[in-house]
Structures are given as C-alpha cells and as structure tokens.
Write a protein that holds these residues in place. Sequence first.
Motif, PDB file in Angstrom:
ATOM      1  N   ILE A  89       0.841  -1.211   0.000  1.00 20.83           N
ATOM      2  CA  ILE A  89       0.000   0.000   0.000  1.00 20.83           C
ATOM      3  C   ILE A  89       0.872   1.257   0.000  1.00 20.83           C
ATOM      4  O   ILE A  89       0.592   2.224  -0.722  1.00 20.83           O
ATOM      5  N   CYS A  90       1.958   1.233   0.787  1.00 26.83           N
ATOM      6  CA  CYS A  90       2.855   2.391   0.816  1.00 26.83           C
ATOM      7  C   CYS A  90       3.504   2.631  -0.542  1.00 26.83           C
ATOM      8  O   CYS A  90       3.648   3.779  -0.975  1.00 26.83           O
ATOM      9  N   LEU A  91       3.883   1.560  -1.221  1.00 25.47           N
ATOM     10  CA  LEU A  91       4.465   1.708  -2.558  1.00 25.47           C
ATOM     11  C   LEU A  91       3.434   2.241  -3.548  1.00 25.47           C
ATOM     12  O   LEU A  91       3.737   3.116  -4.369  1.00 25.47           O
ATOM     13  N   ILE A  92       2.234   1.727  -3.481  1.00 25.39           N
ATOM     14  CA  ILE A  92       1.176   2.182  -4.392  1.00 25.39           C
ATOM     15  C   ILE A  92       0.883   3.672  -4.178  1.00 25.39           C
ATOM     16  O   ILE A  92       0.701   4.429  -5.131  1.00 25.39           O
ATOM     17  N   ILE A  93       0.838   4.086  -2.914  1.00 30.22           N
ATOM     18  CA  ILE A  93       0.645   5.509  -2.598  1.00 30.22           C
ATOM     19  C   ILE A  93       1.782   6.338  -3.191  1.00 30.22           C
ATOM     20  O   ILE A  93       1.566   7.412  -3.757  1.00 30.22           O
ATOM     21  N   MET A  94       3.015   5.821  -3.086  1.00 29.95           N
ATOM     22  CA  MET A  94       4.161   6.531  -3.645  1.00 29.95           C
ATOM     23  C   MET A  94       4.038   6.659  -5.163  1.00 29.95           C
ATOM     24  O   MET A  94       4.267   7.736  -5.730  1.00 29.95           O
ATOM     25  N   PHE A  95       3.682   5.560  -5.830  1.00 28.12           N
ATOM     26  CA  PHE A  95       3.518   5.609  -7.290  1.00 28.12           C
ATOM     27  C   PHE A  95       2.486   6.667  -7.695  1.00 28.12           C
ATOM     28  O   PHE A  95       2.684   7.408  -8.656  1.00 28.12           O
ATOM     29  N   TYR A  96       1.410   6.718  -6.950  1.00 27.99           N
ATOM     30  CA  TYR A  96       0.278   7.566  -7.343  1.00 27.99           C
ATOM     31  C   TYR A  96       0.561   9.051  -7.103  1.00 27.99           C
ATOM     32  O   TYR A  96       0.181   9.898  -7.926  1.00 27.99           O
ATOM     33  N   PHE A  97       1.227   9.370  -5.996  1.00 27.73           N
ATOM     34  CA  PHE A  97       1.358  10.772  -5.613  1.00 27.73           C
ATOM     35  C   PHE A  97       2.736  11.381  -5.909  1.00 27.73           C
ATOM     36  O   PHE A  97       2.904  12.592  -5.786  1.00 27.73           O
ATOM     37  N   TRP A  98       3.721  10.567  -6.270  1.00 25.43           N
ATOM     38  CA  TRP A  98       5.075  11.081  -6.481  1.00 25.43           C
ATOM     39  C   TRP A  98       5.074  12.153  -7.563  1.00 25.43           C
ATOM     40  O   TRP A  98       4.483  11.983  -8.619  1.00 25.43           O
ATOM     41  N   GLN A  99       5.765  13.261  -7.286  1.00 19.54           N
ATOM     42  CA  GLN A  99       5.779  14.405  -8.204  1.00 19.54           C
ATOM     43  C   GLN A  99       7.182  14.672  -8.747  1.00 19.54           C
ATOM     44  O   GLN A  99       8.177  14.478  -8.044  1.00 19.54           O
ATOM     45  N   PRO A 100       7.254  15.132 -10.002  1.00 16.02           N
ATOM     46  CA  PRO A 100       8.564  15.394 -10.614  1.00 16.02           C
ATOM     47  C   PRO A 100       9.246  16.625 -10.030  1.00 16.02           C
ATOM     48  O   PRO A 100       8.593  17.584  -9.624  1.00 16.02           O
ATOM     49  N   ILE A 101      10.577  16.575  -9.985  1.00 13.11           N
ATOM     50  CA  ILE A 101      11.412  17.688  -9.544  1.00 13.11           C
ATOM     51  C   ILE A 101      12.234  18.130 -10.749  1.00 13.11           C
ATOM     52  O   ILE A 101      12.858  17.303 -11.425  1.00 13.11           O
ATOM     53  N   GLU A 102      12.240  19.386 -11.027  1.00 12.42           N
ATOM     54  CA  GLU A 102      12.924  19.887 -12.221  1.00 12.42           C
ATOM     55  C   GLU A 102      14.431  19.653 -12.147  1.00 12.42           C
ATOM     56  O   GLU A 102      15.035  19.759 -11.090  1.00 12.42           O
ATOM     57  N   GLY A 103      15.011  19.344 -13.304  1.00 14.77           N
ATOM     58  CA  GLY A 103      16.461  19.195 -13.394  1.00 14.77           C
ATOM     59  C   GLY A 103      16.884  17.792 -13.770  1.00 14.77           C
ATOM     60  O   GLY A 103      16.165  16.819 -13.519  1.00 14.77           O
ATOM     61  N   VAL A 104      18.048  17.701 -14.424  1.00 17.52           N
ATOM     62  CA  VAL A 104      18.611  16.409 -14.844  1.00 17.52           C
ATOM     63  C   VAL A 104      20.087  16.379 -14.468  1.00 17.52           C
ATOM     64  O   VAL A 104      20.831  17.331 -14.746  1.00 17.52           O
ATOM     65  N   LEU A 105      20.521  15.311 -13.827  1.00 20.61           N
ATOM     66  CA  LEU A 105      21.923  15.161 -13.433  1.00 20.61           C
ATOM     67  C   LEU A 105      22.751  14.620 -14.593  1.00 20.61           C
ATOM     68  O   LEU A 105      23.844  15.107 -14.862  1.00 20.61           O
ATOM     69  N   TRP A 106      22.251  13.582 -15.248  1.00 20.43           N
ATOM     70  CA  TRP A 106      22.912  13.079 -16.464  1.00 20.43           C
ATOM     71  C   TRP A 106      21.884  12.481 -17.407  1.00 20.43           C
ATOM     72  O   TRP A 106      20.800  12.056 -16.996  1.00 20.43           O
ATOM     73  N   ASP A 107      22.248  12.478 -18.681  1.00 24.66           N
ATOM     74  CA  ASP A 107      21.353  11.968 -19.727  1.00 24.66           C
ATOM     75  C   ASP A 107      22.211  11.423 -20.859  1.00 24.66           C
ATOM     76  O   ASP A 107      22.730  12.171 -21.679  1.00 24.66           O
TER      77      ASP A 107
END
Length: 244
Positions: free
Chosen positions: A95-113
């Motif tokens: 349940i904790c993982l599912i909550i994380m999947f659903y509510f996790w929000q992006p943070i601007e920026g890229v370290l490497w690509d």
Amino acid sequence: MKKYLIFLYAVLGYILSIGSLSFLILWIYPWEFIKFTINNPIITLDINPIFLNTSLLLLFALQHSIMARSFFKDKLLKNISNGVKSANYSLASSICLIIMFYFWQPIEGVLWDFQSDVVFWSITIVYIVGWITAFLATFIIHHFELFGLYQGYRVLRNIPEPEVKFQVNYFYKYVRHPIQSGTLVGLWATPYMSHTHLFLSMGMTIYVLIGLHYEEKSLINTFGDKYKKYIDTTPMLLPFALRR
C-alpha cells in the motif's frame, strides 16, 4: 475456516507485494513503453514536490521500520498469528508503494542523460543484473517466507514454526545483504538520472543504510558470535570491499 482465511490473506499480501515491487522496477526506469514513470506522474498536484516526496519516503520508511521491529511484532501483536503478522507487513508495504507511485511528483532538473544506444543498453544490463541479484537472493533465504506466504501456509497445514538457523550460501558468501546490494544497483543504474529519480535513489539509499544498521543489531542478538564472525569475514554490500 479461520486458517483458510489466514492463508488467503497471506496469498493476497504476497500477490500485492510481488505486483508492487515489479511495478517499482519498471516505474523508475526510462522505458518508452511505460506510460507512468517516476518522471511522468499519474496525477499532477500543486504541492511542493520535495515536501511531498519526502513525506512519501518517510511513510515508506516508517512503515517498514516500525512493523519490522520486535516490539511491534512480539509485543503489540503478540496474540496474533504469525501468518497474519507477515501478511499485514506485506500488505502495508504494498500500500505504501502504491501511494508513492500515485502521488510522487517530478522535480525539475537532470543530473545526467546518456543518449548513446551503447551506453543506454550497457547501463540497462547493469540495472537488470542488479534486480535479478536482489530477486535471486530472496530465494536463497526462503522467498515465500520473506513475503509472508509460507507463514500463512504453515497455519493452513498446522506446521510448527521452524527453528531459526544461521546459514551462509551463494551470494551471502560474498556480501551480507545481497538483496539490498542488488536493490541499490537497480536504484542508481540509469541512463537518465533526473532530479526526481536522484531524490528517490538518495532517500532509499539512506533508508537502506539506516535499516541495515538496526538489522545487523537484530541479527547479532539472534545469532550472537556466529554473526559477529560473519561480519568480520564478509563485507556488507560490496563484494571484496572493506568489511563493515
């Protein structure tokens, strides 16, 4: 009837655990065929992403830590069947993982690509090997017991609790915690490290290291000098690294 319900509860916990962990492995990697990933949220919320994502990581860490501790299992739940205790842990973790999947929000920026196909697939191989290592390591220490299914089966078949034995087999001859080693490789091996992914990897790494500190104490209390000697001869996470 009660023992059948306990077993079904354990089956449900096992299915949700495997399902949520499988989605985690897909969710954190930049696969083009996955619609919702760590960088492409399911929902967009007008909340500070660092605050929200930190809260989600703390929820995951606290659930794992509190429910795994002996005071919770042996004192608060002392009158509950071990089959139910293990299933509760599996369900709560899922349940904790599912909550994380659903509510996790992006943070601007890229370290490497890394754009090169050669680099992409080289890192992908490392990523896959990491998760396979973690998965195989669960079977070395009894996969179905780790996820609570076997505890429910013991209740169903009236099988007594087994004696806890200290054994060192396969991956465990080279590192004390191969599940966590493989997991950390899977968290960090990516050709596209966004700040969103970096935040998760850093948070999970901190949790793993703190969790292992207390896990080691628990194992020493359980196995005594046997585990202390194991610490002296086997590194914690990296094969051939300095011990401890």
